[in-house]
Design an enzyme around this catalytic site. Structure first.
Site, PDB file in Angstrom:
ATOM      1  N   GLN A 179       0.738  -1.245  -0.166  1.00  0.00           N
ATOM      2  CA  GLN A 179       0.082   0.346  -0.005  1.00  0.00           C
ATOM      3  C   GLN A 179       0.731   1.073   0.116  1.00  0.00           C
ATOM      4  OE1 GLN A 179      -3.431  -0.368  -0.563  1.00  0.00           O
ATOM      5  NE2 GLN A 179      -3.824   1.635  -0.225  1.00  0.00           N
ATOM      6  N   ALA A 200      -6.495   4.439   0.160  1.00  0.00           N
ATOM      7  CA  ALA A 200      -6.234   4.653   1.411  1.00  0.00           C
ATOM      8  C   ALA A 200      -4.649   4.823   1.681  1.00  0.00           C
ATOM      9  CB  ALA A 200      -6.514   3.124   1.989  1.00  0.00           C
ATOM     10  N   SER A 205      -5.890   0.788   4.644  1.00  0.00           N
ATOM     11  CA  SER A 205      -6.685   0.216   3.859  1.00  0.00           C
ATOM     12  C   SER A 205      -7.357  -1.017   4.395  1.00  0.00           C
ATOM     13  CB  SER A 205      -5.626  -0.301   2.704  1.00  0.00           C
ATOM     14  OG  SER A 205      -6.339  -0.992   1.670  1.00  0.00           O
ATOM     15  N   GLU A 264     -17.250   3.466  -4.721  1.00  0.00           N
ATOM     16  CA  GLU A 264     -16.284   2.559  -5.359  1.00  0.00           C
ATOM     17  C   GLU A 264     -17.435   1.487  -5.723  1.00  0.00           C
ATOM     18  OE1 GLU A 264     -13.043   1.527  -3.431  1.00  0.00           O
ATOM     19  OE2 GLU A 264     -11.932   3.451  -3.471  1.00  0.00           O
TER      20      GLU A 264
END
Ligand SMILES: [Zn+2]
Length: 292
Positions: A179, A200, A205, A264
């Site tokens: 990430q 994120a 996340s 999303e």
């Protein structure tokens, strides 16, 4: 003729100043005592007020009744905002000019902000693992893809294929380090403010839980993680059926202020069939449903 009255007046003046001096001394002493007591009580009041602020900022989506709809949620948020009460709180107190809360409030935070570096345990609410902008995961939390969620996804994909839809989970578990790379790339491409709306930060996340699944259709890679996915047959099928396999649409349209992320249509969160169905039927986001 002048001497007499002048002397008398001088004596009177002297007495007056002595009396005034004594009075001032007494008043000053009393004020100091009152001041220290007052400071203490105002500090306590401010601490209480600020504590309330912190808590509400941490969980602006607290709702007692899970059946409230979106508009009630919005008005609930507005009414929970205690900021307009601040001046009133200050003028209620008897003394003046002794405390300046504006400078004291930032100086006395109730809780340090949680970061992936400072948290030692993941955050659970009613047994549900939470990763959102308020509750990061420890950097070394790396459970991998959840096997139960994968099994549920496979069953879901099988059901969808019967209707000509070939679902693919193109991104599931993502480690903290992964990430880091992903987020930095997005910031380079879009700038930090924009990146924070759809990606994120590392440690925040849901993909790091192993329970977040980004889903698309095979052969339609152009719609993967794209806004355009929402209009595809796959997205529509998922929106209607995913809960029956234990998944919820985690970041629905119009809930950005609650979830922290824009719509999303491809990001699903595994909760198990029972809870996913309850959340789906409530019409609430996960944060609202759990009251966090
Ligand atoms: Zn995702």
């Amino acid at each position: 003729m002048r001497n007499g009255p002048l002397v008398t007046e001088k004596k009177k003046k002297t007495k007056w100043w002595v009396a005034l001096g004594v009075t001032v001394t007494i008043l000053a002493g009393a004020s100091l005592g009152a001041l220290s007591a007052y400071n203490w009580s105002v500090d306590a009041a401010i601490n209480g007020l600020f504590g309330g602020l912190i808590n509400q900022e941490e969980s602006p989506e607290v709702i007692d009744d899970p059946s409230v709809d979106e508009s009630e949620t919005d008005s609930g948020q507005v009414s929970q905002n205690p900021e307009p009460d601040l001046p009133e709180e200050n003028t209620d107190t008897p003394s003046e000019g002794t405390v300046t809360p504006d400078t004291e409030i930032p100086a006395e935070p109730q809780e340090p902000e949680k970061t992936p570096e400072t948290v030692t345990e993941p955050y659970y609410v009613d047994g549900v693992l939470i990763a959102n902008k308020q509750h990061p995961l420890p950097t070394d939390f790396a459970p991998g893809e959840d096997p139960e969620a994968r099994t549920a996804f496979n069953q879901m994909a099988e059901a969808a294929s019967a209707e000509g839809i070939t679902l693919v989970a193109f991104s599931t578990f993502r480690s903290y380090d992964y990430q880091v790379d992903l987020y930095n790339r997005y910031v380079d491409q879009h700038g930090q403010e924009e990146a924070d709306r759809f990606s994120a930060r590392p440690g925040y996340s849901e993909h790091q839980t192993g329970l977040g699944f980004d889903i698309g259709e095979a052969g339609q890679e152009e719609h993967w993680a794209e806004d355009s996915f929402k209009d595809t047959a796959g997205a529509k099928w998922l929106a209607e059926n995913a809960h029956e396999y234990g998944f919820i649409l985690r970041y629905p349209a119009g809930k950005e202020e609650i979830t922290g992320y824009q719509y999303e249509s491809w990001h699903f969160r595994y909760l198990g069939k029972e809870l996913a169905t309850e959340v789906y039927n409530s019409g609430l986001t996960l944060e609202e449903y759990l009251g966090i």
